[in-house]
Design a protein around this motif. Structure first.
Motif, PDB file in Angstrom:
ATOM      1  N   PHE A   1       0.836  -1.264  -0.003  1.00 47.59           N
ATOM      2  CA  PHE A   1      -0.062  -0.137  -0.024  1.00 47.59           C
ATOM      3  C   PHE A   1       0.711   1.253  -0.122  1.00 47.59           C
ATOM      4  CE2 PHE A   1      -2.884   3.096   1.950  1.00 47.59           C
ATOM      5  CZ  PHE A   1      -3.956   3.112   1.167  1.00 47.59           C
ATOM      6  N   PRO A   2       1.988   1.327   0.792  1.00 46.60           N
ATOM      7  CA  PRO A   2       2.698   2.799   0.727  1.00 46.60           C
ATOM      8  C   PRO A   2       3.409   2.508  -0.693  1.00 46.60           C
ATOM      9  CG  PRO A   2       3.133   1.463   2.799  1.00 46.60           C
ATOM     10  CD  PRO A   2       2.215   0.388   2.162  1.00 46.60           C
ATOM     11  N   LEU A   3       3.828   1.665  -1.475  1.00 48.55           N
ATOM     12  CA  LEU A   3       4.271   1.693  -2.601  1.00 48.55           C
ATOM     13  C   LEU A   3       3.107   2.352  -3.563  1.00 48.55           C
ATOM     14  CD1 LEU A   3       6.267  -1.538  -2.780  1.00 48.55           C
ATOM     15  CD2 LEU A   3       7.049   0.946  -2.949  1.00 48.55           C
ATOM     16  N   MET A   4       2.022   1.710  -3.512  1.00 51.23           N
ATOM     17  CA  MET A   4       0.878   2.365  -4.219  1.00 51.23           C
ATOM     18  C   MET A   4       0.647   3.837  -4.209  1.00 51.23           C
ATOM     19  SD  MET A   4      -1.838  -0.607  -3.791  1.00 51.23           S
ATOM     20  CE  MET A   4      -3.218   0.292  -4.505  1.00 51.23           C
ATOM     21  N   ILE A   5       1.115   4.399  -2.665  1.00 48.39           N
ATOM     22  CA  ILE A   5       0.907   5.779  -2.485  1.00 48.39           C
ATOM     23  C   ILE A   5       1.926   6.427  -3.252  1.00 48.39           C
ATOM     24  CG2 ILE A   5       0.963   7.357  -1.050  1.00 48.39           C
ATOM     25  CD1 ILE A   5      -0.507   5.509   1.135  1.00 48.39           C
ATOM     26  N   LEU A   6       3.230   6.099  -3.201  1.00 47.57           N
ATOM     27  CA  LEU A   6       4.368   6.665  -3.893  1.00 47.57           C
ATOM     28  C   LEU A   6       4.274   6.599  -5.310  1.00 47.57           C
ATOM     29  CD1 LEU A   6       7.225   7.561  -3.508  1.00 47.57           C
ATOM     30  CD2 LEU A   6       8.060   5.447  -3.432  1.00 47.57           C
ATOM     31  N   ALA A   7       3.624   5.312  -6.019  1.00 49.91           N
ATOM     32  CA  ALA A   7       3.434   5.366  -7.679  1.00 49.91           C
ATOM     33  C   ALA A   7       2.542   6.530  -7.857  1.00 49.91           C
ATOM     34  CB  ALA A   7       2.866   3.910  -7.711  1.00 49.91           C
ATOM     35  N   GLY A   8       1.255   6.390  -7.216  1.00 53.78           N
ATOM     36  CA  GLY A   8       0.274   7.382  -7.534  1.00 53.78           C
ATOM     37  C   GLY A   8       0.808   8.659  -7.502  1.00 53.78           C
ATOM     38  N   ALA A   9       1.468   9.120  -6.485  1.00 54.54           N
ATOM     39  CA  ALA A   9       2.187  10.504  -6.373  1.00 54.54           C
ATOM     40  C   ALA A   9       3.062  10.885  -7.434  1.00 54.54           C
ATOM     41  CB  ALA A   9       2.809  10.696  -5.091  1.00 54.54           C
ATOM     42  N   LEU A  10       3.822   9.877  -7.959  1.00 56.76           N
ATOM     43  CA  LEU A  10       4.896  10.102  -8.994  1.00 56.76           C
ATOM     44  C   LEU A  10       4.151  10.118 -10.276  1.00 56.76           C
ATOM     45  CD1 LEU A  10       7.908   7.749  -7.681  1.00 56.76           C
ATOM     46  CD2 LEU A  10       7.801  10.122  -7.829  1.00 56.76           C
ATOM     47  N   GLY A  11       3.099   9.460 -10.236  1.00 56.32           N
ATOM     48  CA  GLY A  11       2.496   9.239 -11.538  1.00 56.32           C
ATOM     49  C   GLY A  11       1.707  10.649 -11.858  1.00 56.32           C
ATOM     50  N   GLY A  12       1.010  11.156 -10.805  1.00 59.49           N
ATOM     51  CA  GLY A  12       0.500  12.527 -11.081  1.00 59.49           C
ATOM     52  C   GLY A  12       1.610  13.586 -11.258  1.00 59.49           C
ATOM     53  N   TRP A  13       2.653  13.628 -10.457  1.00 60.20           N
ATOM     54  CA  TRP A  13       3.864  14.468 -10.803  1.00 60.20           C
ATOM     55  C   TRP A  13       4.321  14.532 -12.084  1.00 60.20           C
ATOM     56  CZ3 TRP A  13       8.818  13.219 -11.630  1.00 60.20           C
ATOM     57  CH2 TRP A  13       9.640  14.326 -11.581  1.00 60.20           C
ATOM     58  N   ALA A  14       4.448  13.243 -12.658  1.00 61.04           N
ATOM     59  CA  ALA A  14       5.275  13.245 -14.129  1.00 61.04           C
ATOM     60  C   ALA A  14       4.266  13.616 -15.049  1.00 61.04           C
ATOM     61  CB  ALA A  14       5.651  11.566 -14.261  1.00 61.04           C
ATOM     62  N   TRP A  15       2.899  13.396 -14.625  1.00 58.45           N
ATOM     63  CA  TRP A  15       2.050  14.044 -16.119  1.00 58.45           C
ATOM     64  C   TRP A  15       2.029  15.633 -15.609  1.00 58.45           C
ATOM     65  CZ3 TRP A  15       0.521  11.129 -19.521  1.00 58.45           C
ATOM     66  CH2 TRP A  15      -0.443  11.390 -20.454  1.00 58.45           C
ATOM     67  N   ALA A  16       2.165  16.049 -14.479  1.00 58.22           N
ATOM     68  CA  ALA A  16       2.201  17.603 -14.313  1.00 58.22           C
ATOM     69  C   ALA A  16       3.587  18.122 -14.676  1.00 58.22           C
ATOM     70  CB  ALA A  16       2.066  18.200 -12.946  1.00 58.22           C
ATOM     71  N   MET A  17       4.670  17.255 -14.722  1.00 58.57           N
ATOM     72  CA  MET A  17       5.893  17.942 -15.501  1.00 58.57           C
ATOM     73  C   MET A  17       5.736  18.211 -16.866  1.00 58.57           C
ATOM     74  SD  MET A  17       7.932  18.268 -13.193  1.00 58.57           S
ATOM     75  CE  MET A  17       6.512  19.262 -12.191  1.00 58.57           C
ATOM     76  N   ILE A  18       4.916  17.455 -17.452  1.00 58.92           N
ATOM     77  CA  ILE A  18       4.818  17.767 -19.057  1.00 58.92           C
ATOM     78  C   ILE A  18       4.466  19.360 -19.165  1.00 58.92           C
ATOM     79  CG2 ILE A  18       3.607  17.268 -21.210  1.00 58.92           C
ATOM     80  CD1 ILE A  18       3.199  14.485 -20.069  1.00 58.92           C
ATOM     81  N   PRO A  19       3.552  19.834 -18.885  1.00 57.72           N
ATOM     82  CA  PRO A  19       3.290  21.391 -19.169  1.00 57.72           C
ATOM     83  C   PRO A  19       4.258  22.128 -18.247  1.00 57.72           C
ATOM     84  CG  PRO A  19       1.598  20.401 -17.399  1.00 57.72           C
ATOM     85  CD  PRO A  19       2.127  19.179 -18.073  1.00 57.72           C
ATOM     86  N   ALA A  20       4.710  21.734 -17.220  1.00 56.74           N
ATOM     87  CA  ALA A  20       5.953  22.437 -16.555  1.00 56.74           C
ATOM     88  C   ALA A  20       7.004  22.577 -17.531  1.00 56.74           C
ATOM     89  CB  ALA A  20       6.168  21.978 -15.464  1.00 56.74           C
ATOM     90  N   VAL A  21       7.458  21.628 -18.107  1.00 63.85           N
ATOM     91  CA  VAL A  21       8.693  21.692 -19.124  1.00 63.85           C
ATOM     92  C   VAL A  21       8.439  22.485 -20.064  1.00 63.85           C
ATOM     93  CG1 VAL A  21      10.212  20.193 -20.350  1.00 63.85           C
ATOM     94  CG2 VAL A  21       9.817  19.389 -17.937  1.00 63.85           C
ATOM     95  N   LEU A  22       7.308  22.168 -20.631  1.00 64.79           N
ATOM     96  CA  LEU A  22       7.093  22.828 -21.832  1.00 64.79           C
ATOM     97  C   LEU A  22       6.947  24.427 -21.744  1.00 64.79           C
ATOM     98  CD1 LEU A  22       4.102  20.467 -23.597  1.00 64.79           C
ATOM     99  CD2 LEU A  22       6.634  20.837 -24.205  1.00 64.79           C
ATOM    100  N   LYS A  23       6.320  24.903 -20.570  1.00 64.30           N
ATOM    101  CA  LYS A  23       6.435  26.250 -20.231  1.00 64.30           C
ATOM    102  C   LYS A  23       7.740  26.769 -19.906  1.00 64.30           C
ATOM    103  CE  LYS A  23       4.183  29.184 -16.567  1.00 64.30           C
ATOM    104  NZ  LYS A  23       3.782  30.202 -17.705  1.00 64.30           N
ATOM    105  N   VAL A  24       8.473  26.387 -18.945  1.00 71.12           N
ATOM    106  CA  VAL A  24       9.727  26.792 -18.829  1.00 71.12           C
ATOM    107  C   VAL A  24      10.663  26.602 -19.928  1.00 71.12           C
ATOM    108  CG1 VAL A  24      11.857  26.373 -17.483  1.00 71.12           C
ATOM    109  CG2 VAL A  24       9.725  26.336 -16.530  1.00 71.12           C
TER     110      VAL A  24
END
Length: 361
Positions: A120-143
């Motif tokens: 379950f902790p690994l699932m929490i970490l995976a969920g957070a990293l998945g959302g973070w990685a998806w948000a990094m796409i507009p972040a990288v493109l903006k910067v």
């Protein structure tokens, strides 16, 4: 003649009052809409705002559901508020929520049917990293390229929905599901289930994380230099540059934090109330959280209260649809009115109404 006059200073009274005024106006106009649909407006408003909390018939079930519905809204809205305060407009939290759910569910199902406390902790970490990685796409493109994060993050929602449909019918499809799309039910897999901490309370790990996020955001924004830099970037971008604030760092931080929290919200939802990845898993929490963030004045405590209020309209809206036959689309419109009237009344924070006589020609 009616005109708007610029205030010398923003009105503190209107800043505090507009959320309450917006709720009252929503009730009034929503009641008129319900009457036009053939329902008793007073009964509809009572069912939406009163019965889930105080009705002997529904309160025992609805009160725990209030926390279940409010948890993901608060968690996502806290992340969004960080960016909004810095002038970074992440409108794609729904996509980050979906990707977090997929990554979290995928991590849990990868261990099926093993039993271990670490899953379950690994699932929490995976969920957070998945959302973070998806948000990094507009972040990288903006910067890197100066793209508009509003458009990029919003378009990525539709990409995430297509990916959701794909994994529901392919990669994460339940092999024992008789050919129907959808993953295994994580609630039936004890090591991966997001169970209630206190039986019958509605308080699961996602709700607890949302409350912790409120505390963290409050401390960050009011007691930490990083919070000051976030607020300064949004309120005075030029002053922030002169003060040595790195705008790229703020973009990555705010979008990354919002993505991680939205991804965690998706993971907690798929492992708890939803139970499984399906084609129609996305519930609109990512978009509704925008209303919650602004209704709460981008303040952590305000977001907590606004999230509970919005959750109440979800539960009460379902009751009103069941008991009065009000269409679901009308309930969604009712919820949207909150943001509309909030933005409309926000005008009076910086402007006051003046009556002036028209000059004769």
């Amino acid at each position: 003649m009616i005109r708007l006059e610029k205030r010398a200073q923003p009105s503190k009274l209107w800043t505090l009052a507009t959320p309450f005024v917006a709720v009252v106006l929503t009730m009034i106009v929503g009641g008129i809409m319900f009457a036009m649909l053939g329902s008793d407006p007073f009964e509809a408003i009572r069912i939406i705002f009163w019965d889930p909390l105080f009705s002997e018939q529904f309160a025992a079930y609805s009160r725990p559901q209030l926390l279940v519905k409010a948890g993901p809204l608060i968690l996502i809205a806290i992340g969004l508020s960080m960016g909004f305060k810095a002038g970074i407009w992440n409108i794609g939290a729904e996509g980050q929520y979906i990707i977090g759910a997929i990554c979290g569910a995928g991590m849990g199902l990868a261990f099926y049917p093993a039993e271990s406390f670490i899953i379950f902790p690994l699932m929490i970490l995976a969920g957070a990293l998945g959302g973070w990685a998806w948000a990094m796409i507009p972040a990288v493109l903006k910067v890197r390229f100066g793209t508009n994060e509003i458009l990029v993050s919003l378009m990525l929602v539709y990409v995430a929905e297509a990916f959701l449909a794909s994994v529901s019918s392919g990669l994460l499809k339940n092999p024992d599901g008789m050919g129907f799309p959808g993953s295994r039910n994580l609630q039936q897999y004890p090591a991966a289930a997001n169970l209630e901490i206190f039986q019958g309370s509605g308080m699961h790990w996602g709700v607890l994380t949302a409350f912790l996020a409120v505390i963290f955001a409050y401390v960050l924004l009011s007691r930490h230099m990083l919070g000051f830099q976030i607020r300064l970037t949004g309120e005075a971008p030029r002053a922030a540059k002169f003060a040595g604030v790195n705008p790229a760092r703020i973009v990555f931080l705010c979008l990354g934090m919002a993505g991680a929290l939205a991804g965690m919200a998706g993971m907690f939802e798929v492992a708890g109330p939803a139970g499984q990845i399906t084609i129609d898993f996305n519930s609109g929490y990512g978009f509704t959280a925008i209303i919650v963030a602004f209704l709460g004045r981008l303040h952590p405590v305000g977001i907590l209260l606004a999230g509970l209020l919005m959750a109440l309209t979800y539960i009460g809206g379902e009751l009103a649809s069941l008991m009065l036959g009000i269409p679901g689309a009308a309930i969604q419109l009712f919820q949207g009115m909150l943001l509309f009237f909030l933005l409309a009344t926000d005008v009076f924070i910086n402007f006051r109404i003046r009556l002036s006589k028209t000059e004769a020609v």
